[in-house]
Design a protein around this motif. Structure first.
Motif, short mmCIF file in Angstrom:
data_model
loop_
_atom_site.label_atom_id
_atom_site.label_comp_id
_atom_site.label_asym_id
_atom_site.label_seq_id
_atom_site.Cartn_x
_atom_site.Cartn_y
_atom_site.Cartn_z
N ARG A 78 -46.16 2.11 70.68
CA ARG A 78 -44.84 2.51 70.62
C ARG A 78 -44.52 3.59 72.00
O ARG A 78 -42.77 3.46 71.65
N TRP A 82 -39.94 2.90 72.87
CA TRP A 82 -39.49 3.84 72.21
C TRP A 82 -38.72 3.78 74.23
O TRP A 82 -38.03 4.01 73.86
N VAL A 88 -36.39 3.63 67.25
CA VAL A 88 -38.02 4.20 66.49
C VAL A 88 -37.66 3.38 64.96
O VAL A 88 -38.32 3.39 64.16
N HIS A 119 -37.00 10.42 67.11
CA HIS A 119 -37.81 10.38 68.32
C HIS A 119 -38.83 10.47 68.37
O HIS A 119 -39.97 11.10 67.01
N TYR A 120 -39.38 9.40 69.41
CA TYR A 120 -41.13 9.63 69.72
C TYR A 120 -41.05 10.41 70.64
O TYR A 120 -40.25 9.68 71.34
N THR A 127 -43.58 11.14 66.13
CA THR A 127 -42.09 10.71 65.90
C THR A 127 -41.65 12.18 64.78
O THR A 127 -42.38 12.92 64.07
#
Length: 142
Positions: A78, A82, A88, A119-120, A127
């Motif tokens: 992830r 990102w 995402v 947004h991560y 998230t």
């Protein structure tokens, strides 16, 4: 970019011309596979194997899937996705407040809102979804 190795196979996020949904690649000599992961749940799914005629044993594919599900590997995947891809892949999808999930086939009902942005945060493995027409932010702890 390499995420980790599994029994001599390199599991990677490709950084060039990449596309949604978030996924990792495994390339072996005779075959390659892709595994989908998400920024709103911790499941990992085998996406495809090419060519199908040279598909490795099911145990190999399941081992790769289970290893990517490990929190340390999923967190790294992830984070790479990102930072390098910059999405995402949740924008313009529907979030159902009642079931706390992204819905695909379900029609718009009173418990769904369109995801405007997502947004991560790799530091906290969360998230955040901004929903259209809502002031509240949905925070998903992964």
């Amino acid at each position: 970019m390499k995420i980790y190795s599994y029994k001599g196979l390199s599991v990677r996020i490709m950084l060039r011309d990449e596309h949604c949904p978030p996924h990792a690649h495994v390339k072996a000599g005779a075959w390659s596979a892709r595994f989908k992961f998400s920024f709103w749940h911790n499941n990992v799914e085998l996406w495809d194997v090419i060519p199908l005629s040279r598909r490795p044993p099911a145990a190999v594919l399941e081992g790769l899937r289970q290893s990517l599900k490990q929190p340390v590997h999923l967190l790294r995947a992830r984070g790479i996705w990102w930072r390098k891809i910059g999405t995402v892949c949740l924008e313009n999808q529907l979030w159902d407040w009642q079931s706390n999930e992204v819905v695909v086939v379900k029609g718009i009902v009173s418990t769904t809102n369109m995801i405007g942005s997502a947004h991560y945060e790799s530091e906290t493995n969360k998230t955040r979804l901004s929903l259209i027409g809502m002031h509240e932010v949905v925070e998903i702890e992964l």
